[in-house]
Motif scaffolding. Structure first.
Motif, PDB file in Angstrom:
ATOM      1  N   THR A 105       0.977  -0.944   0.035  1.00 51.21           N
ATOM      2  CA  THR A 105       0.103  -0.071   0.013  1.00 51.21           C
ATOM      3  C   THR A 105       0.835   1.286  -0.003  1.00 51.21           C
ATOM      4  OG1 THR A 105      -0.097   0.229   2.368  1.00 51.21           O
ATOM      5  CG2 THR A 105      -1.812  -1.327   1.414  1.00 51.21           C
ATOM      6  N   PRO A 106       0.381   2.409  -0.395  1.00 52.49           N
ATOM      7  CA  PRO A 106       1.176   3.745  -0.198  1.00 52.49           C
ATOM      8  C   PRO A 106       1.537   3.876   1.119  1.00 52.49           C
ATOM      9  CG  PRO A 106      -0.722   4.011  -1.607  1.00 52.49           C
ATOM     10  CD  PRO A 106      -0.958   2.659  -1.098  1.00 52.49           C
ATOM     11  N   LEU A 107       0.931   3.332   2.040  1.00 46.63           N
ATOM     12  CA  LEU A 107       1.360   3.874   3.549  1.00 46.63           C
ATOM     13  C   LEU A 107       2.614   2.956   3.792  1.00 46.63           C
ATOM     14  CD1 LEU A 107      -1.882   4.044   5.598  1.00 46.63           C
ATOM     15  CD2 LEU A 107      -0.072   5.756   5.227  1.00 46.63           C
ATOM     16  N   ASP A 108       2.508   1.493   3.350  1.00 48.14           N
ATOM     17  CA  ASP A 108       3.676   0.578   3.540  1.00 48.14           C
ATOM     18  C   ASP A 108       4.983   1.220   3.030  1.00 48.14           C
ATOM     19  OD1 ASP A 108       1.956  -1.503   4.687  1.00 48.14           O
ATOM     20  OD2 ASP A 108       1.622  -2.438   2.982  1.00 48.14           O
ATOM     21  N   VAL A 109       4.768   1.592   1.545  1.00 48.20           N
ATOM     22  CA  VAL A 109       5.948   2.169   1.004  1.00 48.20           C
ATOM     23  C   VAL A 109       6.421   3.542   1.507  1.00 48.20           C
ATOM     24  CG1 VAL A 109       6.545   3.293  -1.267  1.00 48.20           C
ATOM     25  CG2 VAL A 109       5.166   1.371  -1.401  1.00 48.20           C
ATOM     26  N   VAL A 110       5.759   4.349   2.086  1.00 49.73           N
ATOM     27  CA  VAL A 110       6.166   5.515   2.736  1.00 49.73           C
ATOM     28  C   VAL A 110       6.801   5.217   4.110  1.00 49.73           C
ATOM     29  CG1 VAL A 110       5.735   7.926   4.040  1.00 49.73           C
ATOM     30  CG2 VAL A 110       4.746   7.048   1.598  1.00 49.73           C
ATOM     31  N   ASN A 111       6.242   4.106   4.853  1.00 53.35           N
ATOM     32  CA  ASN A 111       6.861   3.799   6.138  1.00 53.35           C
ATOM     33  C   ASN A 111       8.161   2.999   5.950  1.00 53.35           C
ATOM     34  OD1 ASN A 111       5.002   4.660   7.833  1.00 53.35           O
ATOM     35  ND2 ASN A 111       3.440   3.110   7.715  1.00 53.35           N
ATOM     36  N   LEU A 162      18.861  24.859  12.491  1.00 51.27           N
ATOM     37  CA  LEU A 162      17.755  24.489  12.007  1.00 51.27           C
ATOM     38  C   LEU A 162      17.071  23.458  12.866  1.00 51.27           C
ATOM     39  CD1 LEU A 162      15.890  25.051   9.411  1.00 51.27           C
ATOM     40  CD2 LEU A 162      16.962  23.070   8.493  1.00 51.27           C
ATOM     41  N   ASP A 163      15.771  23.845  13.305  1.00 48.81           N
ATOM     42  CA  ASP A 163      14.922  22.791  14.131  1.00 48.81           C
ATOM     43  C   ASP A 163      13.431  23.042  13.957  1.00 48.81           C
ATOM     44  OD1 ASP A 163      14.059  20.701  15.629  1.00 48.81           O
ATOM     45  OD2 ASP A 163      14.820  21.595  17.536  1.00 48.81           O
ATOM     46  N   GLN A 164      12.758  22.540  13.161  1.00 54.55           N
ATOM     47  CA  GLN A 164      11.258  22.801  13.018  1.00 54.55           C
ATOM     48  C   GLN A 164      10.528  21.723  12.442  1.00 54.55           C
ATOM     49  OE1 GLN A 164      10.398  25.307   9.180  1.00 54.55           O
ATOM     50  NE2 GLN A 164      12.579  26.159   9.544  1.00 54.55           N
ATOM     51  N   ALA A 165       9.162  21.824  12.528  1.00 54.32           N
ATOM     52  CA  ALA A 165       8.141  21.030  12.108  1.00 54.32           C
ATOM     53  C   ALA A 165       8.015  21.317  10.606  1.00 54.32           C
ATOM     54  CB  ALA A 165       7.069  21.202  12.730  1.00 54.32           C
ATOM     55  N   GLY A 166       7.439  20.093   9.938  1.00 57.47           N
ATOM     56  CA  GLY A 166       7.191  19.963   8.548  1.00 57.47           C
ATOM     57  C   GLY A 166       5.996  18.902   8.249  1.00 57.47           C
ATOM     58  N   VAL A 167       5.645  19.077   7.163  1.00 56.95           N
ATOM     59  CA  VAL A 167       4.936  18.019   6.562  1.00 56.95           C
ATOM     60  C   VAL A 167       5.713  17.620   5.120  1.00 56.95           C
ATOM     61  CG1 VAL A 167       2.820  17.112   5.798  1.00 56.95           C
ATOM     62  CG2 VAL A 167       2.872  18.465   7.667  1.00 56.95           C
ATOM     63  N   ASP A 168       5.701  16.172   5.076  1.00 57.48           N
ATOM     64  CA  ASP A 168       5.925  15.572   3.931  1.00 57.48           C
ATOM     65  C   ASP A 168       4.841  14.965   3.246  1.00 57.48           C
ATOM     66  OD1 ASP A 168       8.466  16.537   4.487  1.00 57.48           O
ATOM     67  OD2 ASP A 168       9.584  14.291   4.286  1.00 57.48           O
ATOM     68  N   LEU A 169       4.752  15.400   1.880  1.00 58.04           N
ATOM     69  CA  LEU A 169       3.289  14.722   1.550  1.00 58.04           C
ATOM     70  C   LEU A 169       3.929  13.861   0.070  1.00 58.04           C
ATOM     71  CD1 LEU A 169       0.306  14.429   0.897  1.00 58.04           C
ATOM     72  CD2 LEU A 169       0.519  16.602  -0.493  1.00 58.04           C
ATOM     73  N   LEU A 170       3.696  12.583   0.138  1.00 57.93           N
ATOM     74  CA  LEU A 170       4.397  11.653  -0.773  1.00 57.93           C
ATOM     75  C   LEU A 170       3.076  11.096  -1.978  1.00 57.93           C
ATOM     76  CD1 LEU A 170       5.836  11.379   1.786  1.00 57.93           C
ATOM     77  CD2 LEU A 170       7.718  10.259   0.373  1.00 57.93           C
ATOM     78  N   VAL A 196      12.869  13.504  10.955  1.00 63.24           N
ATOM     79  CA  VAL A 196      12.247  12.397  11.723  1.00 63.24           C
ATOM     80  C   VAL A 196      10.738  12.480  11.840  1.00 63.24           C
ATOM     81  CG1 VAL A 196      12.032  11.378  14.193  1.00 63.24           C
ATOM     82  CG2 VAL A 196      14.487  12.424  13.327  1.00 63.24           C
ATOM     83  N   PRO A 197      10.009  11.441  11.490  1.00 64.36           N
ATOM     84  CA  PRO A 197       8.582  11.409  11.748  1.00 64.36           C
ATOM     85  C   PRO A 197       8.262  11.686  12.888  1.00 64.36           C
ATOM     86  CG  PRO A 197       9.130   9.672  10.210  1.00 64.36           C
ATOM     87  CD  PRO A 197      10.693  10.179  10.837  1.00 64.36           C
ATOM     88  N   GLN A 198       7.181  12.448  13.158  1.00 61.20           N
ATOM     89  CA  GLN A 198       6.671  12.830  14.327  1.00 61.20           C
ATOM     90  C   GLN A 198       5.468  12.355  14.677  1.00 61.20           C
ATOM     91  OE1 GLN A 198       8.522  15.039  16.799  1.00 61.20           O
ATOM     92  NE2 GLN A 198       9.890  13.879  15.454  1.00 61.20           N
ATOM     93  N   GLY A 199       4.998  11.469  13.734  1.00 65.48           N
ATOM     94  CA  GLY A 199       3.657  10.727  14.216  1.00 65.48           C
ATOM     95  C   GLY A 199       3.307   9.908  12.978  1.00 65.48           C
ATOM     96  N   ALA A 224       2.229   8.165   9.544  1.00 63.05           N
ATOM     97  CA  ALA A 224       1.907   8.357   8.254  1.00 63.05           C
ATOM     98  C   ALA A 224       0.309   8.400   8.114  1.00 63.05           C
ATOM     99  CB  ALA A 224       2.397   7.531   7.396  1.00 63.05           C
ATOM    100  N   MET A 225      -0.190   9.063   7.178  1.00 64.86           N
ATOM    101  CA  MET A 225      -1.616   9.153   7.145  1.00 64.86           C
ATOM    102  C   MET A 225      -1.900   9.224   5.670  1.00 64.86           C
ATOM    103  SD  MET A 225      -2.267  12.318   9.692  1.00 64.86           S
ATOM    104  CE  MET A 225      -0.696  13.209   9.468  1.00 64.86           C
ATOM    105  N   GLY A 226      -2.723   8.208   5.207  1.00 64.45           N
ATOM    106  CA  GLY A 226      -2.995   7.809   3.681  1.00 64.45           C
ATOM    107  C   GLY A 226      -4.266   8.498   3.492  1.00 64.45           C
ATOM    108  N   ASN A 227      -4.362   8.840   2.121  1.00 62.06           N
ATOM    109  CA  ASN A 227      -5.694   9.187   1.240  1.00 62.06           C
ATOM    110  C   ASN A 227      -5.407   8.731  -0.108  1.00 62.06           C
ATOM    111  OD1 ASN A 227      -8.131  10.366   0.106  1.00 62.06           O
ATOM    112  ND2 ASN A 227      -7.853  12.226   0.954  1.00 62.06           N
ATOM    113  N   GLY A 228      -5.731   7.321  -0.345  1.00 59.50           N
ATOM    114  CA  GLY A 228      -5.550   6.816  -1.719  1.00 59.50           C
ATOM    115  C   GLY A 228      -4.061   6.814  -1.864  1.00 59.50           C
ATOM    116  N   GLU A 229      -3.554   7.529  -2.993  1.00 59.90           N
ATOM    117  CA  GLU A 229      -2.147   7.119  -3.408  1.00 59.90           C
ATOM    118  C   GLU A 229      -1.274   8.546  -2.532  1.00 59.90           C
ATOM    119  OE1 GLU A 229      -2.267   9.941  -7.501  1.00 59.90           O
ATOM    120  OE2 GLU A 229      -2.184   7.903  -7.683  1.00 59.90           O
ATOM    121  N   LEU A 230      -1.984   9.231  -1.841  1.00 63.93           N
ATOM    122  CA  LEU A 230      -1.261  10.399  -0.995  1.00 63.93           C
ATOM    123  C   LEU A 230      -1.206  10.052   0.476  1.00 63.93           C
ATOM    124  CD1 LEU A 230      -3.205  13.452  -2.278  1.00 63.93           C
ATOM    125  CD2 LEU A 230      -1.352  12.718  -3.076  1.00 63.93           C
ATOM    126  N   VAL A 231       0.141  10.299   0.951  1.00 61.76           N
ATOM    127  CA  VAL A 231       0.561  10.066   2.174  1.00 61.76           C
ATOM    128  C   VAL A 231       1.291  10.945   2.898  1.00 61.76           C
ATOM    129  CG1 VAL A 231       1.895   8.464   3.738  1.00 61.76           C
ATOM    130  CG2 VAL A 231       0.874   7.446   1.615  1.00 61.76           C
TER     131      VAL A 231
END
Length: 133
Positions: free
Chosen positions: A5-11, A98-106, A71-74, A76-83
């Motif tokens: 699944t897309p979640l598996d790939v991203v994890n 540099l030290d800040q939060a972000g979101v990676d959308l794959l 480093v992931p902080q929680g 991965a959240m999936g919606n179809g092919e988007l994670v």
């Protein structure tokens, strides 16, 4: 076609990076992957293909003296092919931290990462850290 699944790939991608298995992480990128690096700094812009993405990450590691960490902080959240993955990214270089939060959308198709959009909590601070373009 992959049964992952897309979640598996991203994890798998983040786990490989965390364990220093960079070649395995890069193998999860599609040959025509597009990586959208945000901001207005020397690394900003679109990078296409695993070679360009690898060169980008290598240059960022070099600029940060090998300290760049994402480093992931929680979960991965999936919606179809988007994670979406909440991350914390950090690095150090002479005279700057540099030290800040972000979101990676794959975007994942057929078991490969085909597109990556990165979002930063504080874009101007990230630009300042990397050096403006």
């Amino acid at each position: 076609m992959s049964t992952s699944t897309p979640l598996d790939v991203v994890n798998d991608y983040f786990q490989a990076l965390a364990q220093g298995r960079v070649a395995e992480a890069m193998a999860l990128l599609a040959p025509d992957v597009v990586w959208h690096q945000p901001g207005a700094n020397r690394f900003s812009g679109d990078h296409t293909g695993p070679e360009q993405v690898g060169a980008l990450i290598g240059a960022m590691m070099e600029a940060s003296g090998g300290t760049l960490a994402v480093v992931p902080q929680g979960p991965a959240m999936g919606n179809g092919e988007l994670v979406a993955v909440p991350v914390r990214f950090s690095g150090r270089r002479e005279g700057a931290d540099l030290d800040q939060a972000g979101v990676d959308l794959l975007t994942v198709r057929d078991g490969r990462i085909v597109e990556v959009h990165l979002f930063s909590q504080d874009g101007p601070a990230e630009d300042e850290f990397w050096g403006r373009a």
